[in-house]
Design a protein around this motif. Structure first.
Motif, PDB file in Angstrom:
ATOM      1  N   GLU A   1      -8.703   3.757   4.911  1.00 40.71           N
ATOM      2  CA  GLU A   1      -9.494   2.358   5.045  1.00 40.71           C
ATOM      3  C   GLU A   1      -8.819   1.154   4.715  1.00 40.71           C
ATOM      4  OE1 GLU A   1     -13.580   2.904   4.213  1.00 40.71           O
ATOM      5  OE2 GLU A   1     -13.879   4.285   5.635  1.00 40.71           O
ATOM      6  N   ALA A   2      -8.212   1.357   3.334  1.00 39.11           N
ATOM      7  CA  ALA A   2      -7.673   0.020   2.913  1.00 39.11           C
ATOM      8  C   ALA A   2      -6.073   0.005   2.939  1.00 39.11           C
ATOM      9  CB  ALA A   2      -8.121  -0.022   1.620  1.00 39.11           C
ATOM     10  N   ALA A   3      -5.565   1.067   2.615  1.00 37.02           N
ATOM     11  CA  ALA A   3      -4.263   1.018   2.680  1.00 37.02           C
ATOM     12  C   ALA A   3      -3.672   0.928   4.195  1.00 37.02           C
ATOM     13  CB  ALA A   3      -3.517   2.286   2.314  1.00 37.02           C
TER      14      ALA A   3
ATOM     15  N   PRO B   1       5.314   5.984  15.354  1.00 35.20           N
ATOM     16  CA  PRO B   1       6.215   6.266  14.265  1.00 35.20           C
ATOM     17  C   PRO B   1       6.551   7.670  14.177  1.00 35.20           C
ATOM     18  CG  PRO B   1       4.685   4.627  13.428  1.00 35.20           C
ATOM     19  CD  PRO B   1       4.138   5.003  14.772  1.00 35.20           C
TER      20      PRO B   1
ATOM     21  N   ALA C   1       0.808  -1.106  -0.013  1.00 32.61           N
ATOM     22  CA  ALA C   1       0.067  -0.037   0.002  1.00 32.61           C
ATOM     23  C   ALA C   1       0.759   1.303   0.025  1.00 32.61           C
ATOM     24  CB  ALA C   1      -1.018  -0.010   1.165  1.00 32.61           C
TER      25      ALA C   1
ATOM     26  N   SER D   1      -5.454  -1.447  -2.248  1.00 34.34           N
ATOM     27  CA  SER D   1      -5.689  -0.060  -2.225  1.00 34.34           C
ATOM     28  C   SER D   1      -4.473   0.319  -3.251  1.00 34.34           C
ATOM     29  CB  SER D   1      -5.084   0.577  -0.778  1.00 34.34           C
ATOM     30  OG  SER D   1      -4.890   1.835  -0.803  1.00 34.34           O
TER      31      SER D   1
ATOM     32  N   MET E   1      11.568   8.968   3.900  1.00 34.63           N
ATOM     33  CA  MET E   1      11.237   7.697   4.047  1.00 34.63           C
ATOM     34  C   MET E   1       9.705   7.508   3.815  1.00 34.63           C
ATOM     35  SD  MET E   1      12.187   5.056   7.282  1.00 34.63           S
ATOM     36  CE  MET E   1      10.949   5.312   8.474  1.00 34.63           C
TER      37      MET E   1
ATOM     38  N   THR F   1      -6.157  -6.372   1.537  1.00 35.39           N
ATOM     39  CA  THR F   1      -6.710  -4.705   1.542  1.00 35.39           C
ATOM     40  C   THR F   1      -5.373  -3.912   1.326  1.00 35.39           C
ATOM     41  OG1 THR F   1      -8.171  -5.730   3.558  1.00 35.39           O
ATOM     42  CG2 THR F   1      -8.426  -3.545   2.643  1.00 35.39           C
ATOM     43  N   PRO F   2      -4.542  -3.772   1.875  1.00 33.36           N
ATOM     44  CA  PRO F   2      -3.426  -2.727   1.399  1.00 33.36           C
ATOM     45  C   PRO F   2      -2.873  -2.867  -0.025  1.00 33.36           C
ATOM     46  CG  PRO F   2      -2.895  -3.713   3.843  1.00 33.36           C
ATOM     47  CD  PRO F   2      -4.098  -4.305   3.142  1.00 33.36           C
TER      48      PRO F   2
ATOM     49  N   TYR G   1       6.627   4.542   4.517  1.00 39.64           N
ATOM     50  CA  TYR G   1       6.438   3.705   5.569  1.00 39.64           C
ATOM     51  C   TYR G   1       5.129   3.017   5.451  1.00 39.64           C
ATOM     52  CZ  TYR G   1       5.173   2.000  10.408  1.00 39.64           C
ATOM     53  OH  TYR G   1       4.837   1.390  11.426  1.00 39.64           O
ATOM     54  N   GLY G   2       4.892   1.851   5.569  1.00 39.37           N
ATOM     55  CA  GLY G   2       3.420   1.427   5.734  1.00 39.37           C
ATOM     56  C   GLY G   2       3.451  -0.082   5.525  1.00 39.37           C
TER      57      GLY G   2
ATOM     58  N   ARG H   1     -10.174   5.518   0.759  1.00 39.93           N
ATOM     59  CA  ARG H   1     -10.467   6.565   1.650  1.00 39.93           C
ATOM     60  C   ARG H   1      -9.700   6.894   2.906  1.00 39.93           C
ATOM     61  NH1 ARG H   1     -16.404   7.822   2.886  1.00 39.93           N
ATOM     62  NH2 ARG H   1     -17.145   6.538   1.444  1.00 39.93           N
TER      63      ARG H   1
ATOM     64  N   LEU I   1      -3.491   7.515  -3.547  1.00 45.64           N
ATOM     65  CA  LEU I   1      -4.716   6.964  -2.600  1.00 45.64           C
ATOM     66  C   LEU I   1      -5.952   7.479  -3.138  1.00 45.64           C
ATOM     67  CD1 LEU I   1      -2.910   7.785   0.906  1.00 45.64           C
ATOM     68  CD2 LEU I   1      -3.549   5.664   0.041  1.00 45.64           C
TER      69      LEU I   1
ATOM     70  N   GLN J   1      -2.025   2.025   7.717  1.00 46.35           N
ATOM     71  CA  GLN J   1      -1.127   3.204   8.201  1.00 46.35           C
ATOM     72  C   GLN J   1      -0.127   3.329   7.476  1.00 46.35           C
ATOM     73  OE1 GLN J   1       0.014   1.685  11.964  1.00 46.35           O
ATOM     74  NE2 GLN J   1      -1.811   2.635  13.105  1.00 46.35           N
ATOM     75  N   LEU J   2       0.282   4.477   6.941  1.00 43.66           N
ATOM     76  CA  LEU J   2       1.259   5.083   6.091  1.00 43.66           C
ATOM     77  C   LEU J   2       2.027   6.194   6.748  1.00 43.66           C
ATOM     78  CD1 LEU J   2      -0.548   5.371   2.622  1.00 43.66           C
ATOM     79  CD2 LEU J   2       0.778   3.622   3.320  1.00 43.66           C
ATOM     80  N   MET J   3       3.253   6.210   6.310  1.00 38.75           N
ATOM     81  CA  MET J   3       4.039   7.505   6.923  1.00 38.75           C
ATOM     82  C   MET J   3       5.017   8.087   5.755  1.00 38.75           C
ATOM     83  SD  MET J   3       5.887   8.186  10.469  1.00 38.75           S
ATOM     84  CE  MET J   3       7.546   7.756  10.117  1.00 38.75           C
ATOM     85  N   PHE J   4       5.134   9.219   5.740  1.00 43.16           N
ATOM     86  CA  PHE J   4       6.128   9.763   4.764  1.00 43.16           C
ATOM     87  C   PHE J   4       7.076  10.865   5.515  1.00 43.16           C
ATOM     88  CE2 PHE J   4       1.777   9.238   2.784  1.00 43.16           C
ATOM     89  CZ  PHE J   4       2.224   8.549   1.650  1.00 43.16           C
TER      90      PHE J   4
END
Lengths: 436, 436
Positions: free
Chosen positions: B298-300, B282, A139, A317, A304, A313-314, A306-307, B154, B150, B302-305
């Motif tokens: 919802e689908a992805a 994180p 994702a 997405s 960076m 599901t991911p 991250y995910g 959602r 994304l 947790q993400l972090m940039f």
């Protein structure tokens, strides 16, 4: 929300974990998707091997077919979504689709890493979009930033944790002190490792992703065969403990780097292997089955992403994001940036990659041992950064961390050490990354 | 590498820290850029207030002009790059450019947050591209993933550290135990804080970025005026110490969230304030002047940039990425995805945002104090998660952490506590985020 425009028509190849989620999201978010695209999406067929199999959700049975190629060839299909995986027959389906000008969205990392060139060529021939965000790091929006956001910059290095299974195992070894076998059993029990974990623990999965990342980062075609690969089955509880003593943790990293080779020509080095990294490094705190990719670029500096790197599901997405992009392009008569491989950089062999080693030796506790050992490093022009010596009875342990040197020199040093009488055994050899 | 296609012609508005770096990168990476775009880029003019001023690098003096509007209006300009900042006159220049069908690349967060709607409308009118990756979190490719990767998902929540100055100050307070004033002095000395740090420490800068992020994440027009804003000048060394005891650290967060309001209608809440977050989150390990944005979808999942949020070169990297995208679109006769604000979600006031409070009270050490205090929380329907009580002589300290409750209820609880005789003083009130 309705739209007057005709629907963009989708064909789905494969309906396993990811495919089922794609179908579910297409249904559940139909209204939002129509609004974002400006036209509805319509799923016109799903190619599977066993149409009668029970699948999650209520999918209209009339959509199923076993004739994937026939589905791809249908005139009314605009976008082909491939979540089957594997090289063949997926390759022939996607070539057929792209050559005929159909957009392709695929999560097939193995195919892209082995023969991405053929797909890109077919996309160019058919003037078609080829999207594959879901192929690397699930994702995490990673390929689009590399492909588009950083294209005014020059990427120098990509360091990634791109395999969730091995990250779960190594995180667990780090947290509990467990050995590899025990941690693998736990991962299998919890569903993080497959019954046959070879592709994950031996680094094949990470190597495929490394090839895709390197291709995008360096505008150069890199295949899985170009990637140096070393699995993480040899990492022991003692290695993890030793890393801890140094303020490090062990991760299975993919590393893609550009820089001059031994003759001064710009080249690319791509490798997958376990390595120690300092706990202060942003990648060190990436736990569980999470993925993260650390990118260094000349102007942007350190970035960076991250995910979640896997899971139905991911991954779905990421597939959906690509479907929307492909559908919008079709409606506006445009195309995504096509393959960028203009740089054609040569691949540098692992022997020329500059790395650092952490070597743990059991040696005889005699005078002059350190001098002899240090002499072997000097002979191969490897500079020693730190030495820790701890004695016990007649034996002693030497833990040596080197400065950066060509991997071939480091490997030759280890070979020579092995042949020394005073070296009883080499307890571990691990690469060190991330500026310890 | 040469190209037969005519150059894409650029006008640069502003030549300060970021502008100078943009010019340098355009020169240094000219060959790569031409290859990626398929045509060369040509800088045809630079609008500045003082053309005679000394600038880094060797910029052709003939390029400078003081007539920004005249430069924007030139027929031979394809892409206008604005790195001046501020609302006016930048707004009028960009409206002029967009209405005339010229692509715009801007780093102007204040303008986008205050009046993005006008720019988007002008872009729609002129069928022109409006790119602004550099406006939020500098070099971090963040807007493109939100806008494009994304868009099949959602987004439910965006939590960001989007101001480097305050993150440097809070990281330093956390590391050294220093107070706000001391840490600010250090930041000023090292060039991380401006002579007048108001925009940073009072959260205005973060609020502008929060508005832009919320607009993209929720397909809804959100302006800076919609953002609840509380600065971090009130965070004390004692707060930081108290956070540490709880296994937390304090960060200035921007939080944008979608969810039902008190009447059950889907709505958006956007706020900027200091908050405690657990060290395992994180975002907690984002140190120095780095920025990071944590996205939940919802689908992805947790993400972090993560990356550098400011500085001439990182910001210029983001500007260059946008220039390449805009130039490619012009060559292929296409456009980027335009503004997506179809959701039109209402803005929820801060009083309805569900948050948690950490409250530290100095109270008289008498029997029944806790019962009285707990009664105040109960009256406002705020549930208490934990209480720590520590006595010293006739005084005692009560540290209370609540469960989630509407911010208005929490604020009313604190007001009532203040009026109690047995409460000598309220030592601190901090919001708690990130699932402590």
């Amino acid at each position: 929300m309705s739209s007057d425009k005709p629907a963009v028509r989708l064909a789905l190849l494969g309906c396993g974990t990811v495919g089922t989620e794609v179908v579910r999201l297409l249904h559940e978010q139909a209204e939002d998707l129509t609004a974002r695209i400006g036209a509805p999406l319509e799923l016109v067929g799903i190619a599977v091997r066993r149409p009668g199999r029970q699948r999650g959700g209520a999918i209209d049975p009339a959509l199923f077919t076993t004739d994937a190629l026939g589905l791809v060839k249908r005139d009314d299909v605009d976008v082909v979504i491939e979540v089957v995986g594997g090289i063949d027959p997926a390759r022939s389906w996607l070539i057929e689709a792209l050559s005929a000008g159909k957009s392709v969205v695929t999560a097939n990392k193995a195919l892209l890493a082995e023969d991405g060139a053929t797909l890109h060529d077919a996309a160019a021939e058919g003037n078609a979009d080829l999207y594959f965000e879901a192929a690397v790091a699930g994702a995490i929006p990673l390929l689009r930033p590399l492909r588009e956001s950083l294209h005014g910059d020059r990427v120098t290095r990509v360091t990634g944790i791109v395999n969730g299974t091995t990250n779960f195992i190594l995180s667990s070894m780090d947290a509990t002190g467990a050995g590899f076998g025990e941690a693998l059993d736990e991962a299998t029990e919890l569903g993080y490792a497959e019954a046959d974990p070879t592709a994950d623990v031996e680094g094949f999965d990470a190597a495929a992703k490394a090839a895709i990342l390197a291709s995008l980062a360096f505008h150069t075609r890199v295949t899985a065969a170009d990637v140096f690969r070393e699995g993480m089955t040899g990492v022991t509880a003692a290695d993890v403990a030793s890393a801890k003593e140094m303020g490090c943790t062990i991760k299975l990293l993919c590393i893609a780097q550009r820089g001059p080779d031994s003759t001064g020509n710009e080249s690319v080095s791509v490798r997958v292997h376990p390595a120690m990294i300092p706990r202060s490094h942003p990648l060190a705190s990436v736990g569980d089955a999470f993925n993260a990719v650390f990118v260094e670029a000349e102007a942007a500096g350190q970035l960076m992403f991250y995910g979640r790197g896997a899971g139905g599901t991911p991954t779905a997405s990421a597939v959906l994001g690509d479907i929307v992009a492909a559908a919008r392009n079709r409606l506006s008569g445009t195309r995504a940036p096509s393959e960028s491989s203009y740089a054609h950089l040569p691949i540098r062999p692992i022997g020329e990659a500059v790395t650092r080693y952490h070597i743990s030796l059991d040696v005889a506790d005699r005078q002059g041992v350190l001098a002899t050992v240090a002499g072997v490093f000097a002979k191969h022009e490897v500079s020693i950064a730190t030495v820790r010596q701890s004695g016990r009875d007649e034996d002693a342990t030497l833990v040596i961390v080197t400065h950066g040197a060509p991997d071939a020199n480091l490997a030759a040093t280890v070979e020579d050490l092995r042949s020394l009488d005073i070296v009883r055994s080499i307890a571990s050899v691990l690469r060190v990354e991330g500026g310890v």
